[in-house]
Design an enzyme around this catalytic site. Structure first.
Site, short mmCIF file in Angstrom:
data_model
loop_
_atom_site.label_atom_id
_atom_site.label_comp_id
_atom_site.label_asym_id
_atom_site.label_seq_id
_atom_site.Cartn_x
_atom_site.Cartn_y
_atom_site.Cartn_z
N CYS A 1 52.41 33.78 53.43
CA CYS A 1 51.28 34.56 52.96
C CYS A 1 50.14 34.34 53.94
CB CYS A 1 50.91 34.06 51.57
SG CYS A 1 49.46 34.82 50.90
N LYS B 1 43.01 42.94 37.58
CA LYS B 1 44.36 42.83 38.16
C LYS B 1 45.00 41.49 37.80
CE LYS B 1 44.89 41.46 42.63
NZ LYS B 1 45.83 40.34 42.83
N ASN B 2 44.25 40.41 38.01
CA ASN B 2 44.86 39.09 37.84
C ASN B 2 45.03 38.68 36.38
OD1 ASN B 2 45.15 38.98 40.54
ND2 ASN B 2 43.43 37.59 40.92
N ASP C 1 38.29 34.54 45.67
CA ASP C 1 38.54 35.98 45.81
C ASP C 1 37.26 36.77 46.12
OD1 ASP C 1 41.18 35.52 45.31
OD2 ASP C 1 41.13 36.13 43.22
N ARG D 1 46.31 47.72 46.48
CA ARG D 1 46.98 46.71 45.63
C ARG D 1 46.05 46.21 44.55
NH1 ARG D 1 48.44 41.69 48.33
NH2 ARG D 1 48.65 41.26 46.13
N ARG E 1 51.61 28.77 50.12
CA ARG E 1 51.56 28.97 48.68
C ARG E 1 52.68 28.16 48.05
NH1 ARG E 1 48.48 34.02 47.93
NH2 ARG E 1 48.50 33.54 45.72
N1 EPU Z 1 48.98 25.26 44.56
C1 EPU Z 1 49.76 24.14 44.72
N2 EPU Z 1 50.97 24.10 44.11
C2 EPU Z 1 51.43 25.11 43.32
C3 EPU Z 1 50.63 26.25 43.15
C4 EPU Z 1 49.40 26.30 43.77
O1 EPU Z 1 49.37 23.21 45.43
O2 EPU Z 1 52.54 24.99 42.77
C5 EPU Z 1 47.69 25.33 45.25
C6 EPU Z 1 47.56 26.56 46.15
O3 EPU Z 1 48.15 26.31 47.40
C7 EPU Z 1 46.08 26.74 46.23
C8 EPU Z 1 45.63 26.33 44.83
O4 EPU Z 1 46.69 25.55 44.27
O5 EPU Z 1 45.53 25.84 47.14
C9 EPU Z 1 45.31 27.46 43.90
O6 EPU Z 1 46.37 28.38 43.88
P1 EPU Z 1 46.79 29.12 42.54
O7 EPU Z 1 48.14 28.68 42.14
O8 EPU Z 1 45.68 28.96 41.54
O9 EPU Z 1 46.84 30.63 43.03
P2 EPU Z 1 47.74 31.74 42.39
O10 EPU Z 1 47.87 31.47 40.95
O11 EPU Z 1 48.97 31.93 43.18
C10 EPU Z 1 45.82 33.37 41.67
C11 EPU Z 1 45.39 34.77 42.01
C12 EPU Z 1 44.80 34.79 43.42
C13 EPU Z 1 43.61 33.83 43.45
C14 EPU Z 1 44.07 32.41 43.04
C15 EPU Z 1 42.93 31.42 42.95
C16 EPU Z 1 46.90 36.19 40.77
C17 EPU Z 1 47.99 37.20 40.79
N3 EPU Z 1 46.54 35.68 41.94
O12 EPU Z 1 46.82 33.03 42.62
O13 EPU Z 1 44.33 36.13 43.62
O14 EPU Z 1 43.06 33.79 44.74
O15 EPU Z 1 44.71 32.48 41.73
O16 EPU Z 1 41.98 31.83 42.06
O17 EPU Z 1 46.35 35.89 39.72
C18 EPU Z 1 43.68 38.01 44.86
O18 EPU Z 1 43.49 38.60 43.79
O19 EPU Z 1 43.32 38.51 45.97
C19 EPU Z 1 44.35 36.71 44.86
C20 EPU Z 1 44.88 36.15 45.95
#
Ligand code: EPU
Length: 418
Positions: free
Chosen positions: A115, A22-23, A306, A398, A120
């Site tokens: 969320c 998915k990701n 995850d 999802r 986020r």
């Molecule tokens: N963060 C910041 N600033 C930003 C963005 C992120 O501080 O601008 C922080 C977040 O708050 C968090 C950390 O960085 O503490 C990591 O977040 P990240 O941005 O890596 O998460 P994401 O890219 O929004 C993806 C996956 C998530 C998975 C996370 C971590 C997708 C669609 N989502 O989210 O997947 O948990 O990386 O590996 O790729 C799931 O599949 O259930 C899911 C939530």
């Protein structure tokens, strides 16, 4: 709304085919907006999130076609606006920002809002776009990015919890069409980011360093089309492996990549699980005795956030006290209260959950909250005596392709109730 009825106590046995990740597929679908040419993606899982992403692409002007596990996208013309109604369904939709900015030099994408698993923030996404010369503002719930042209730059994408997966994806995608060279330091190393990078290179991008914390991207004038097969879902794979050992069964994963699952395999081995690898298959079964383990979630190659919830369900079945520390998302413990309804003994101390094992769980009616929390409830329900009913399983739909059918094939007594 559908619910899942589980009659617990049946050990899971047999082989399960792992679907596409998915990701990985979500940002790759978004990346097809970077080109006017046709892109064909294979091994695309049949998930609600994939359908939502296709709707977003359509709303932006792209043509998408889903045939079995193949999705074809052609984005000859694109618009620059993504509405809240689509984004609120799925946080991952933020990953269209980089491409729209790269292709149209402007993008207006709704912020996803609250969320359940924690705040986020988008500061790193913003920093990335600004490093490429864009002006970014947040107005009326939308992130608005504009640039006369994108120019390669240097950026450090480390946040409070380390690198950002989708932030790195956005930065990488925008930089592919920027003028000159971009260097991303503290980039995410997740296999899904690598898969996205490979897709981008296959359509003509020049990205070096994939899988390492430093990515160097040489901008090109335009990108073409390609066919790409999505990597297997390491989180789905880990979920079935854990479900197997939690139910005292033996599950073989077909198509999973052990090199993407090292931290999970290592922790399962430490807890007394035997992991065997042969002919491209991975088998998980309990050894002589199980032990408690301590886990801290970290960016890849650390233990994935995850899989934290699913592992917690298993820890209720390992003797002694296990501690899970969640370092990525501060409130990713919504499954704890539901696990307690099954009889689990878990206390939360700051970012850590302290799990007492072994517990005799008994079935109850539960509420699914987020995607991975729901998977943990399914595992615990399969372990518990009696019947467990999990409501609101749209969360599972999802991110898990036909989970009820896959569990049934493994001998699980599960039934989807409409
Ligand atoms: N963060 C910041 N600033 C930003 C963005 C992120 O501080 O601008 C922080 C977040 O708050 C968090 C950390 O960085 O503490 C990591 O977040 P990240 O941005 O890596 O998460 P994401 O890219 O929004 C993806 C996956 C998530 C998975 C996370 C971590 C997708 C669609 N989502 O989210 O997947 O948990 O990386 O590996 O790729 C799931 O599949 O259930 C899911 C939530």
């Amino acid at each position: 709304m559908d619910s899942l009825e589980i009659k617990g106590g049946a050990p899971l046995h047999g082989e399960v085919e792992i679907s596409g990740a998915k990701n990985a597929v979500l940002p790759i679908l978004a990346a097809t907006l970077l080109t006017r040419e046709t892109c064909v993606l294979r091994r695309v899982p049949d998930l609600a999130d994939v359908k939502t992403m296709c709707q977003i692409l359509e709303s932006l002007g792209a043509k998408t076609k889903i045939e079995g596990d193949t999705v074809t996208v052609r984005a000859e013309k694109v618009r620059d606006f993504v509405d809240y109604d689509l984004v609120r369904k799925m946080r991952g939709s933020l990953c269209v920002l980089g491409q729209l900015l790269a292709r149209l030099k402007k993008a207006t994408v709704s912020l996803p809002g609250g969320c359940l698993i924690g705040t986020r923030p988008v500061d790193l996404h913003r920093k990335a776009m600004e490093a490429l010369g864009a002006k970014v503002n947040i107005e009326n719930g939308y992130i608005i990015a504009k640039a006369r042209k994108l120019v390669g730059g240097e950026m450090f994408l480390g946040g409070r919890a380390g690198p950002t997966v989708l932030g790195t994806a956005n930065a990488m995608m925008a930089a592919t069409l920027a003028e000159g060279i971009t260097v991303i330091e503290h980039a995410a190393c997740e296999p899904e980011v690598v898969d996205l990078g490979k897709f981008l290179n296959s359509i003509g991008a020049q990205i070096q360093g994939l899988g390492s914390p430093t990515l160097t991207i040489t901008g090109v004038k335009e990108l073409g089309g390609a066919e790409h097969e999505v990597i297997p879902d390491r989180i789905e794979a880990a979920t079935y492996a854990i479900a197997g050992v939690a139910t005292k069964g033996e599950v073989t994963l077909k198509g999973a990549r052990p090199e993407h699952m090292k931290a999970v395999i290592e922790k399962l081995r430490e807890s007394g699980v035997k992991v065997e690898q042969s002919k491209g298959k991975l088998t998980f079964k309990r050894g002589r005795g199980l032990h408690s383990v301590h886990i801290t979630t970290l960016p890849h190659p650390g233990f994935p956030t995850d899989v934290q919830a699913q592992m917690m369900a298993f820890m209720t079945q390992t003797p002694g006290i296990s501690i899970i520390t969640e370092r990525i998302f501060e409130s990713r413990f919504t499954h704890v209260q539901e696990l307690e309804r099954l009889g689990a003994e878990i206390s939360i101390e700051g970012p850590s959950a302290i799990v007492h094992g072994v517990q005799n769980l008994s079935g109850a009616e539960l509420m699914a909250s987020d995607l991975r929390a729901s998977a943990a409830l399914v595992i615990a329900g399969m372990v518990a005596k009696g019947t467990t009913r999990i409501n609101r399983i749209y969360h599972l739909d999802r991110g898990y392709e036909r989970m009820d059918a896959k569990l049934k094939k493994l001998g699980g007594k599960v039934r989807r109730v409409k």
